[in-house]
Scaffold this motif. Structure first.
Motif, mmCIF file in Angstrom:
data_model
loop_
_atom_site.group_PDB
_atom_site.id
_atom_site.type_symbol
_atom_site.label_atom_id
_atom_site.label_comp_id
_atom_site.label_asym_id
_atom_site.label_seq_id
_atom_site.Cartn_x
_atom_site.Cartn_y
_atom_site.Cartn_z
ATOM 1 N N VAL A 177 27.956 28.396 -52.872
ATOM 2 C CA VAL A 177 26.529 28.216 -52.576
ATOM 3 C C VAL A 177 26.035 29.320 -51.656
ATOM 4 O O VAL A 177 24.946 29.880 -51.842
ATOM 5 N N ARG A 178 26.836 29.652 -50.655
ATOM 6 C CA ARG A 178 26.416 30.671 -49.705
ATOM 7 C C ARG A 178 26.261 32.036 -50.376
ATOM 8 O O ARG A 178 25.330 32.785 -50.067
ATOM 9 N N LEU B 117 22.894 32.000 -52.153
ATOM 10 C CA LEU B 117 21.737 32.029 -51.261
ATOM 11 C C LEU B 117 21.624 33.352 -50.515
ATOM 12 O O LEU B 117 20.529 33.916 -50.377
ATOM 13 N N TRP C 122 17.746 36.832 -43.617
ATOM 14 C CA TRP C 122 17.079 35.616 -44.095
ATOM 15 C C TRP C 122 15.580 35.694 -43.822
ATOM 16 O O TRP C 122 14.767 35.441 -44.710
ATOM 17 N N THR D 151 11.890 28.556 -47.933
ATOM 18 C CA THR D 151 12.851 27.684 -48.599
ATOM 19 C C THR D 151 14.269 28.223 -48.464
ATOM 20 O O THR D 151 15.213 27.485 -48.136
ATOM 21 N N LEU D 152 14.457 29.520 -48.695
ATOM 22 C CA LEU D 152 15.767 30.133 -48.542
ATOM 23 C C LEU D 152 16.264 30.008 -47.108
ATOM 24 O O LEU D 152 17.432 29.681 -46.864
ATOM 25 N N ASP E 67 15.454 27.812 -44.847
ATOM 26 C CA ASP E 67 15.792 26.418 -44.567
ATOM 27 C C ASP E 67 17.144 26.050 -45.180
ATOM 28 O O ASP E 67 17.993 25.424 -44.520
ATOM 29 N N LEU E 68 17.371 26.431 -46.421
ATOM 30 C CA LEU E 68 18.628 26.099 -47.092
ATOM 31 C C LEU E 68 19.821 26.770 -46.416
ATOM 32 O O LEU E 68 20.897 26.171 -46.277
ATOM 33 N N ARG F 16 20.634 24.950 -43.253
ATOM 34 C CA ARG F 16 21.287 23.681 -43.564
ATOM 35 C C ARG F 16 22.746 23.908 -43.975
ATOM 36 O O ARG F 16 23.639 23.147 -43.582
ATOM 37 N N LEU F 17 22.979 24.936 -44.750
ATOM 38 C CA LEU F 17 24.345 25.236 -45.175
ATOM 39 C C LEU F 17 25.226 25.575 -43.979
ATOM 40 O O LEU F 17 26.415 25.241 -43.951
#
Length: 206
Positions: A76-77, A80, A129, A136-137, A139-140, A143-144
């Motif tokens: 996932v990382r 992103l 980032w 959105t990116l 924030d994700l 969170r990750l």
């Protein structure tokens, strides 16, 4: 009060005061942190939602890591971080580029302390980032990062990883300044894939 207890318990887990598999009892934690059971219960519930602790035979326990989880987090990382780098190459302002160059200079000037390396590396990545100008990116990715706090040992002191990171960050910075979105995405993907492989080797080393 609950937020303070949450931060203190989470920090204790990160520092290794509570090892993977350790049971976390409300009464013992309330006594240790000098509070009532209610904020402890709220803090543990929040940590369970964030997958830092899990249900155990006696309340909750610190979650253990696994190669499968490492692969999942980093897959996932990689996605992103690559998307953020691509967007940054397209959207970064002059101020964003100044901040990225300053973050890279800070990394070059950093010594061998693992905590210092981790901090300046995080500043560099957060600058990318933010340069993506995608709420959105951002924030994700934040969170990750919660899932990564259970891996307190940084990959930046493993072998020659630090020198490799400095080179890759410079390549990424160059691509962003040249507005080469394809190159920025590719470099970020390669960079985070390398981090994943180092993390897996560290896990295998115990």
């Amino acid at each position: 009060m609950a937020t303070g207890v949450y931060d203190r318990i989470r920090e204790a887990i990160v520092r290794g005061e509570f090892a993977p598999g350790d049971a976390l009892g409300e009464v013992a934690l309330a006594r240790q942190f000098g509070t009532s059971r209610t904020p402890v219960r709220e803090a543990l519930h929040r940590l369970e939602i964030e997958a830092i602790v899990e249900p155990g035979p006696r309340g909750v326990r610190v979650r253990a890591s696994s190669p499968e989880e490492i692969l999942d987090i980093y897959e996932v990382r990689i996605t992103l971080e690559s998307a953020a780098a691509k967007a940054a190459a397209t959207r970064a302002t002059e101020l964003d580029q100044i901040r990225l160059r300053a973050a890279q200079d800070a990394m070059i000037a950093t010594g061998d302390d693992p905590a210092d390396r981790a901090q300046v590396n995080r500043v560099f990545h957060e600058a990318i980032w933010n340069a993506s100008h995608s709420p959105t990116l951002v924030d994700l990715l934040h969170r990750l990062n919660v899932h990564l706090i259970r891996y307190p040992t940084t990959t930046l002191t493993y072998g020659d990883r630090w020198d490799e990171v400095l080179r890759e960050h410079q390549d990424l910075l160059d691509a962003i300044e040249q507005r080469d979105a394809t190159a920025a995405q590719s470099i970020a993907e390669r960079h985070m894939t390398g981090a994943r492989e180092v993390r897996l080797r560290m896990y295998a080393d115990g």
